[in-house]
Design a protein around this motif. Structure first.
Motif, PDB file in Angstrom:
ATOM      1  N   ALA A 127       0.858  -1.179   0.000  1.00 22.10           N
ATOM      2  CA  ALA A 127       0.000   0.000   0.000  1.00 22.10           C
ATOM      3  C   ALA A 127       0.895   1.230   0.000  1.00 22.10           C
ATOM      4  N   GLN A 128       0.300   2.375  -0.349  1.00 22.98           N
ATOM      5  CA  GLN A 128       1.041   3.632  -0.469  1.00 22.98           C
ATOM      6  C   GLN A 128       0.600   4.599   0.613  1.00 22.98           C
ATOM      7  N   GLY A 129       1.537   5.072   1.421  1.00 15.68           N
ATOM      8  CA  GLY A 129       1.238   5.998   2.504  1.00 15.68           C
ATOM      9  C   GLY A 129       1.760   7.389   2.202  1.00 15.68           C
ATOM     10  N   TYR A 130       1.076   8.107   1.333  1.00 16.90           N
ATOM     11  CA  TYR A 130       1.464   9.472   0.972  1.00 16.90           C
ATOM     12  C   TYR A 130       0.470  10.489   1.527  1.00 16.90           C
ATOM     13  N   SER A 131      -0.744  10.497   0.960  1.00 13.76           N
ATOM     14  CA  SER A 131      -1.718  11.538   1.284  1.00 13.76           C
ATOM     15  C   SER A 131      -2.138  11.486   2.741  1.00 13.76           C
ATOM     16  N   GLU A 132      -2.430  12.675   3.280  1.00  9.37           N
ATOM     17  CA  GLU A 132      -2.961  12.809   4.636  1.00  9.37           C
ATOM     18  C   GLU A 132      -4.175  13.731   4.584  1.00  9.37           C
ATOM     19  N   ASP A 156       3.975   7.709  14.198  1.00 13.71           N
ATOM     20  CA  ASP A 156       2.681   8.194  14.660  1.00 13.71           C
ATOM     21  C   ASP A 156       2.102   9.154  13.622  1.00 13.71           C
ATOM     22  N   GLY A 157       0.814   8.977  13.316  1.00 18.73           N
ATOM     23  CA  GLY A 157       0.171   9.866  12.359  1.00 18.73           C
ATOM     24  C   GLY A 157      -0.945   9.167  11.616  1.00 18.73           C
ATOM     25  N   GLN A 158      -1.364   9.755  10.509  1.00 14.21           N
ATOM     26  CA  GLN A 158      -2.499   9.232   9.744  1.00 14.21           C
ATOM     27  C   GLN A 158      -2.266   9.429   8.251  1.00 14.21           C
ATOM     28  N   LYS A 159      -2.611   8.424   7.469  1.00 14.75           N
ATOM     29  CA  LYS A 159      -2.620   8.507   6.012  1.00 14.75           C
ATOM     30  C   LYS A 159      -4.028   8.200   5.525  1.00 14.75           C
ATOM     31  N   ILE A 160      -4.346   8.662   4.320  1.00 17.63           N
ATOM     32  CA  ILE A 160      -5.690   8.465   3.782  1.00 17.63           C
ATOM     33  C   ILE A 160      -5.604   8.109   2.303  1.00 17.63           C
ATOM     34  N   TRP A 161      -6.684   7.516   1.793  1.00 15.55           N
ATOM     35  CA  TRP A 161      -6.761   7.047   0.406  1.00 15.55           C
ATOM     36  C   TRP A 161      -5.714   5.958   0.125  1.00 15.55           C
ATOM     37  N   ALA A 168      -2.895  -5.536   2.069  1.00 18.27           N
ATOM     38  CA  ALA A 168      -1.457  -5.322   1.982  1.00 18.27           C
ATOM     39  C   ALA A 168      -0.709  -5.977   3.138  1.00 18.27           C
ATOM     40  N   ASP A 169       0.536  -6.328   2.862  1.00 15.75           N
ATOM     41  CA  ASP A 169       1.458  -6.838   3.876  1.00 15.75           C
ATOM     42  C   ASP A 169       2.439  -5.748   4.311  1.00 15.75           C
ATOM     43  N   TRP A 170       2.739  -4.820   3.388  1.00 20.38           N
ATOM     44  CA  TRP A 170       3.675  -3.731   3.664  1.00 20.38           C
ATOM     45  C   TRP A 170       3.101  -2.422   3.122  1.00 20.38           C
ATOM     46  N   ILE A 171       3.594  -1.326   3.679  1.00 22.27           N
ATOM     47  CA  ILE A 171       3.207  -0.003   3.199  1.00 22.27           C
ATOM     48  C   ILE A 171       4.452   0.874   3.195  1.00 22.27           C
ATOM     49  N   PHE A 172       4.676   1.619   2.097  1.00 22.39           N
ATOM     50  CA  PHE A 172       5.756   2.608   2.116  1.00 22.39           C
ATOM     51  C   PHE A 172       5.144   3.939   2.536  1.00 22.39           C
ATOM     52  N   TRP A 236      12.032  13.199   0.194  1.00 23.79           N
ATOM     53  CA  TRP A 236      11.401  13.958  -0.886  1.00 23.79           C
ATOM     54  C   TRP A 236      11.913  13.496  -2.239  1.00 23.79           C
ATOM     55  N   GLN A 237      13.220  13.289  -2.357  1.00 25.95           N
ATOM     56  CA  GLN A 237      13.800  12.821  -3.612  1.00 25.95           C
ATOM     57  C   GLN A 237      13.231  11.469  -4.007  1.00 25.95           C
ATOM     58  N   VAL A 238      13.122  10.557  -3.040  1.00 25.51           N
ATOM     59  CA  VAL A 238      12.584   9.228  -3.327  1.00 25.51           C
ATOM     60  C   VAL A 238      11.105   9.324  -3.704  1.00 25.51           C
ATOM     61  N   ALA A 239      10.359  10.143  -2.962  1.00 25.92           N
ATOM     62  CA  ALA A 239       8.925  10.282  -3.233  1.00 25.92           C
ATOM     63  C   ALA A 239       8.665  10.830  -4.615  1.00 25.92           C
ATOM     64  N   MET A 240       9.457  11.811  -5.055  1.00 21.94           N
ATOM     65  CA  MET A 240       9.278  12.377  -6.387  1.00 21.94           C
ATOM     66  C   MET A 240       9.677  11.371  -7.465  1.00 21.94           C
ATOM     67  N   GLY A 241      10.694  10.570  -7.185  1.00 20.91           N
ATOM     68  CA  GLY A 241      11.057   9.515  -8.124  1.00 20.91           C
ATOM     69  C   GLY A 241       9.942   8.510  -8.290  1.00 20.91           C
TER      70      GLY A 241
END
Length: 392
Positions: A127-132, A156-161, A168-172, A236-241
């Motif tokens: 799964a993808q943990g970007y948006s909050e 600690d925090g929250q992701k959405i969508w 999923a077994d893993w999330i980045f 940030w560099q990895v996320a944009m890639g």
């Protein structure tokens, strides 16, 4: 500009089409034209394994990592035939198209050896943990935090969508690892096991009755210190890639699915008499022209580079197809009329065209809104100055 494919590439197309047809008219017939991305998970896991066993799972990956090293043209051909055959959405899409290429490009040899084989086999899903809630397209505003506690990160925090997080077994996860940092500074890209007490997943019920997306809560979730990709503070560099991979070849094969949707709209217009309306006919003609433009633009991109990377012109694909597809959904409802607003059952089991309207509303939002896409085109493709970003 090349408007077709070479004989060798067409032979590749025939090979892919034959295998897909045999499988989807045989042992996996139940998965043809499956609308919901969350339906029949066991059968779709078996499908992922069948793709791997036949050598079709990760054709775009380098051979050193278990792929075929397929050219960009071959990847597009397979995506086209996959959609043409009515194959189901890839349950491993996020792992294969996003996590995998990111690890190939930014990951350490140890991370590649640990994660790439189970992704390609369909043994582990991502799964993808970007948006909050307060940071959708503005990833520089993420607030989810991680701190080192011995040899582990505590999150600690929250992701959405988070698409298909329930499977999923893993999330980045893009997290803030530097206390007091703001914007694009102080971010890190972590790989986190999702099945642990510190993570709670809550499904988000959509307008069409499906629940492909989720809210994901991190309350003391943990992952090993070694599970940071690209180094601490380089998130940030990895996320944009990764976003470059998301906007790449995986979107091009959608056009075959768009053709099927357009054909259904035309058939509905002929059946209910809407085709006699000159305005409807004009909009159908405009949609058809837009579909052809989309096709030729993709071929133009391919003819510019025979390698494995997309040209700068490819940065226009997402905003074009998303806007076109949203308009196609509106056209579908205008062709159907009031009858298209009534579900077949009480659980919102809409047929294809009303579901097209509902689902396409998000096309210009997910994967970067149209506004964000325009910034990317201006800054990365055209080389224009970046817009002011305050103290970021």
């Amino acid at each position: 500009m090349r408007l077709g494919f070479t004989p060798e590439q067409e032979a590749f197309r025939l090979e892919a089409a034959a295998w897909l047809s045999a499988q989807l008219n045989g042992p996996f017939k139940m998965l043809r034209d499956l609308r919901s991305q969350s339906a029949m998970p066991d059968e779709r896991r078996a499908w992922e394994r069948a793709l791997f066993d036949a050598g079709w799972s990760v054709i775009g990956w380098p051979k050193a990592h278990g792929g075929r090293g397929a050219s960009l043209a071959e990847q597009v051909i397979f995506a086209e035939e996959y959609a043409r055959a009515g194959a189901p959405g890839r349950m491993s899409h996020i792992g294969i198209e996003l996590a995998g290429p990111t690890l190939i490009h930014f990951g350490s040899p140890e991370q590649q050896a640990r994660f790439l084989p189970p992704i390609s086999r369909g043994d582990e899903y991502w799964a993808q943990g970007y948006s909050e809630p307060g940071a959708g397209s503005d990833l520089g505003n993420v607030r989810t935090r991680a701190r080192l506690d011995g040899d582990q990160w505590v999150i600690d925090g929250q992701k959405i969508w988070t698409s298909l997080a329930q499977f999923a077994d893993w999330i980045f996860v893009l997290v803030r690892t530097e206390e007091g940092s703001r914007g694009t500074k102080g971010l890190s890209f972590l790989l986190v096991p999702i099945r642990q007490p510190g993570i709670t997943i809550r499904p988000i019920r959509q307008m069409n009755g499906h629940a492909e997306f989720n809210e994901t809560f991190f309350d003391g979730a943990r992952t090993d210190a070694a599970n940071v990709v690209g180094g601490v503070g380089n998130g940030w560099q990895v996320a944009m890639g990764l976003l470059a991979f998301e906007r790449g070849v995986s979107t091009l094969g959608q056009q075959m699915g768009f053709v099927a949707e357009f054909d259904q709209i035309v058939a509905a217009a002929k059946a209910n008499g809407a085709a006699r309306d000159p305005l409807i006919r004009q909009r159908l003609a405009k949609a058809y022209a837009g579909l052809k433009i989309m096709r030729y633009a993709s071929l133009r991109t391919l003819s510019a580079d025979e390698g494995h990377s997309l040209s700068r012109e490819a940065s226009t694909h997402k905003i074009y197809w998303a806007t076109w597809h949203r308009a196609l959904g509106e056209l579908a409802m205008d062709v159907l009329g009031q009858g298209g607003e009534i579900a077949d059952s009480t659980d919102y089991a809409f047929p294809m065209l009303p579901n097209l309207f509902l689902s396409s509303r998000a096309d210009t939002i997910y994967g970067g809104t149209n506004q964000i896409q325009r910034n990317l085109i201006a800054e990365r493709a055209l080389g224009l100055p970046r817009e002011p970003r305050g103290d970021r």
